[in-house]
Design a protein around this motif. Structure first.
Motif, PDB file in Angstrom:
ATOM      1  N   TRP A   1       0.794  -1.339  -0.069  1.00  0.00           N
ATOM      2  CA  TRP A   1      -0.069  -0.089  -0.106  1.00  0.00           C
ATOM      3  C   TRP A   1       0.942   1.019  -0.078  1.00  0.00           C
ATOM      4  O   TRP A   1       0.432   2.325  -0.866  1.00  0.00           O
ATOM      5  N   ALA A   2       1.811   1.386   0.722  1.00  0.00           N
ATOM      6  CA  ALA A   2       2.782   2.224   0.932  1.00  0.00           C
ATOM      7  C   ALA A   2       3.519   2.618  -0.423  1.00  0.00           C
ATOM      8  O   ALA A   2       3.795   3.859  -0.988  1.00  0.00           O
ATOM      9  N   ASP A   3       3.977   1.330  -0.929  1.00  0.00           N
ATOM     10  CA  ASP A   3       4.757   1.544  -2.187  1.00  0.00           C
ATOM     11  C   ASP A   3       3.781   2.212  -3.323  1.00  0.00           C
ATOM     12  O   ASP A   3       4.251   2.733  -4.337  1.00  0.00           O
ATOM     13  N   ASP A   4       2.619   1.566  -3.124  1.00  0.00           N
ATOM     14  CA  ASP A   4       1.603   1.937  -4.594  1.00  0.00           C
ATOM     15  C   ASP A   4       1.109   3.543  -4.197  1.00  0.00           C
ATOM     16  O   ASP A   4       0.811   4.047  -5.486  1.00  0.00           O
ATOM     17  N   MET A   5       1.074   3.852  -2.950  1.00  0.00           N
ATOM     18  CA  MET A   5       0.897   5.502  -3.153  1.00  0.00           C
ATOM     19  C   MET A   5       2.003   6.182  -2.662  1.00  0.00           C
ATOM     20  O   MET A   5       1.863   7.458  -2.515  1.00  0.00           O
ATOM     21  N   ASN A   6       3.403   5.753  -2.665  1.00  0.00           N
ATOM     22  CA  ASN A   6       4.478   6.470  -2.507  1.00  0.00           C
ATOM     23  C   ASN A   6       4.588   7.166  -1.056  1.00  0.00           C
ATOM     24  O   ASN A   6       4.503   8.383  -1.375  1.00  0.00           O
ATOM     25  N   LEU A   7       4.214   6.174  -0.064  1.00  0.00           N
ATOM     26  CA  LEU A   7       4.183   6.617   0.923  1.00  0.00           C
ATOM     27  C   LEU A   7       5.220   6.365   2.340  1.00  0.00           C
ATOM     28  O   LEU A   7       5.700   5.228   1.750  1.00  0.00           O
ATOM     29  N   GLU A   8       5.882   7.243   2.928  1.00  0.00           N
ATOM     30  CA  GLU A   8       6.914   6.485   3.914  1.00  0.00           C
ATOM     31  C   GLU A   8       6.027   5.925   5.180  1.00  0.00           C
ATOM     32  O   GLU A   8       5.188   6.304   5.655  1.00  0.00           O
ATOM     33  N   PRO A   9       6.652   4.560   5.159  1.00  0.00           N
ATOM     34  CA  PRO A   9       5.878   3.826   6.035  1.00  0.00           C
ATOM     35  C   PRO A   9       6.231   4.345   7.616  1.00  0.00           C
ATOM     36  O   PRO A   9       7.435   4.570   7.937  1.00  0.00           O
ATOM     37  N   ILE A  10       5.311   4.559   8.760  1.00  0.00           N
ATOM     38  CA  ILE A  10       5.434   4.734   9.786  1.00  0.00           C
ATOM     39  C   ILE A  10       5.250   3.259  10.563  1.00  0.00           C
ATOM     40  O   ILE A  10       4.246   3.089  10.711  1.00  0.00           O
TER      41      ILE A  10
END
Ligand code: AHR
Length: 641
Positions: free
Chosen positions: A280-289
């Motif tokens: 999910w983080a990859d697909d929305m280009n998000l920094e995981p916390i």
């Protein structure tokens, strides 16, 4: 109000100002953004929510029984359903001739059926010669919208996985539909078959297997988020020290995931597991916390100091699973085997969730005295580049050790948000803080947490959130980023009413709340460097107009403002230093209904938020002049600054 924005002298902000927080609450995961359509697909149960046959019904007069077979599908999924031929008649084989039997699933309060490709599978055991048929049907009329033959039978004593694709030939008129698996009763040699892990996915966001529901993912993408905090929230902690979100039970094939007793009153499939969160983080280009379990459960029990070894180890292992080298680390190798040879990058790890709250005061003391220090030390040693976030913040009376950040979760009334506008101005740079959850949850003048949450985000509450966010942006060097929580809520079963987005099986009911609009407009104009603003001498700096100004990444000038405590419109004259007459800007203003308690209604579809963008020109002296109505949120952006 006459404002002058200086050209320097502010602060650099972090690069993750606005983000998402997700935990499975309100069926926001199962039955929500996790796109699986079959509810109770693997009869997962727990002590709290025993396995059952909920949402399943027999087809063709069959009898369904929950069974614990000697040879289950997997040790993680010990229960399956036995589908027996009708017992009436003269004997096996005779009265079943030509009859079909099977089972139907009602989905998560229905299923959306469209002419699109559904991908499914089920596991079956029992001696059967013949084919299976899967179909999508109306639960009301029985009309079939699409069906598919799944070739080949099954064997006694052996589980066979059947996979299929199904494209309905007709859209269903509503979401009151079921998914049916059936077969020739006559062909089932022993008069019954056993099935488990029956799964059906519509097309998913970015086409991920086991992925996200497209329309709900889209509501998140439109918020232009930059980080994803997961998996909780309370879900991370679990109700007891035995039932926390065991990340290692959320990875691998679905048949190896036992599920867990969710803390929000329903069993969880854990189909949305650690890998799916990272995808999910990859697909929305998000920094995981990534929130790691820190040895505190919601019932207030916590792990004693002498037993912290396993808590620390599982957290380190989790990060090794995500970031470890596939060849040289144990957990990196496990990840590679699951189809992700390339390590993920993890910059942020949060130790626990709201460790100041459950089991007060002893639980919090244990966090301050040993749980957090031990975990931080272990992380600093093994992963010196990872930034550690403590789950309380300075505002919860925790002194955050140097090098770490805190997490602050204001769930307040609108007035409380506004009154605290200056709160972060005095925050020391040693106390950087994430706003890992926030929302206006209660009305002004009420009994706050002694009473219920409001039924839906309402306009006045959303404007107050904007003021709060402006206060964080003014201190963007100390506030790592902010997110609303919870993000999603099923209209069919929920525990927490205040969410950005409401949803049901029918995508037409997906509703963006007033808060969603407010957070979205602020997140679409990111300030990278704040700029000081001079207000006229002798006038109060803020109230009723609350504002922040700065420069974007590309150097455009941004001014964000919200009006509260005023029924009158506020005339604003805004000058960016060095900007001349004729300079141009886009001004977007969000206004709401006359009634500050107005909300976006999922059932009538009425959206009370009006968004208007106008193109304006700076007048004499390079000043932009405009008027902002009471209870409004505005963003001005100029490329000429
Ligand atoms: O967002 C709902 C809950 O509020 C979260 O699970 C918890 O962290 C907070 O108390």
């Amino acid at each position: 109000i006459d404002l002058f924005v200086k050209s320097s002298g502010g602060n650099k902000t972090t690069d993750i100002m606005y983000g998402l927080m997700h935990e499975d609450i309100n069926n926001s995961g199962d039955g929500g953004i996790y796109a699986e359509l079959i509810s109770n697909r693997a009869f997962q149960g727990s002590e709290k929510f025993p396995s059952n046959l909920d949402n399943w019904s027999p087809v063709g007069g069959a009898t369904l029984t929950l069974q614990k077979l000697a040879k289950p599908l997997s040790s993680a999924l010990p229960y399956s359903v036995n589908v027996a031929n009708p017992k009436e008649g003269k004997g096996k084989g005779k009265d079943t001739k030509g009859k079909k039997v099977g089972l139907a699933n009602a989905g998560f309060w229905g299923m959306d059926v469209k002419r699109q490709k559904y991908t499914g599978s089920f596991h079956v055991t029992g001696e059967y010669k013949g084919d299976f048929e899967v179909s999508l049907r109306s639960a009301i009329t029985g009309e079939t919208f699409g069906k598919k033959v799944v070739k080949g039978g099954s064997k006694k004593g052996k589980w066979t996985e059947k996979e299929f694709e199904l494209v309905p030939f007709k859209d269903a008129p509503n979401s009151n539909n079921t998914f049916v698996v059936q077969w020739d009763a006559e062909g089932a040699k022993d008069g019954s078959l056993d099935l488990n892990l029956i799964s059906l996915f519509p097309p998913t966001f970015k086409g991920r297997k086991n992925g996200l529901r497209i329309d709900l993912a889209q509501t998140m993408v439109e918020l232009k988020p930059t980080f994803l905090r997961f998996p909780g929230g309370n879900m991370l902690e679990g109700n007891t020290l035995d039932t926390w979100w065991k990340w290692y039970e959320t990875i691998g094939p679905l048949k190896d995931r036992p599920g867990m007793a969710g803390v929000w009153e329903y069993q969880q499939t854990l189909g949305l597991g650690l890998v799916e969160y990272m995808e999910w983080a990859d697909d929305m280009n998000l920094e995981p916390i990534v929130g790691v379990f820190a040895g505190l459960a919601l019932d207030g029990s916590f792990v004693p100091e002498s037993e912290m070894g396993w808590v620390i180890q599982q957290a380190l292992d989790e990060i090794e699973f995500l970031t470890g080298d596939a060849k040289t680390t144990k957990w990196g190798a496990v990840r590679a085997k699951l189809g992700h040879p390339k390590p993920w990058k993890v910059k942020w790890v949060e130790i626990g969730n709201e460790d100041w709250l459950a089991g007060r005061p002893a639980g919090f003391e244990s966090y301050i005295n040993y749980r957090f220090p031990m975990m931080m030390k272990a992380f600093n040693e093994k992963y010196p580049d990872i930034k550690i976030i403590a789950s309380p913040s300075i505002f919860d009376n925790m002194t955050i050790p140097a090098g770490a950040a805190g997490d602050h979760h204001p769930y307040l009334t609108p007035d409380e948000f506004v009154e605290r506008f200056a709160k972060f101005d005095n925050l020391s740079k040693d106390n950087v803080t994430l706003i890992g959850e926030a929302a206006s949850t209660h009305p002004n003048g009420g009994i706050a947490w002694e009473g219920d949450l409001m039924p839906l985000p309402w306009w006045g509450g959303s404007v107050a959130e904007a003021i709060f966010l402006i206060s964080t942006e003014r201190n963007g060097d100390k506030i790592i980023g902010a997110t609303y929580a919870p993000g999603l809520r099923s209209l069919d079963r929920w525990q927490w009413s205040m969410t950005w987005v409401q949803h049901a099986a029918d995508p037409a009911l997906t509703t963006r709340s007033t808060s969603w609009y407010v957070w979205r407009i602020l997140a679409h104009h990111i300030i990278r460097e704040t700029l000081p603003v001079d207000a006229p001498a002798g006038k109060p700096n803020f109230d009723p107009l609350f504002y922040v100004a700065g420069k974007s990444e590309t150097g455009t000038g941004i001014f964000k403002a919200a009006v509260y405590n005023s029924t009158e419109s506020i005339p604003v004259s805004l000058k960016f230093d060095g900007l001349n007459e004729g300079a141009v800007a886009n001004l977007t203003v969000l206004t709401g209904p006359e009634d500050p308690y107005g909300y976006n209604d999922p059932f009538t579809g009425i959206n009370v938020v009006k968004e208007e963008t106008t193109f304006i020109k700076a007048g004499k002296g390079g000043k932009f002049t405009f008027t902002l109505p009471g209870l409004s949120v505005a963003v001005l952006e100029t490329a000429d600054a």
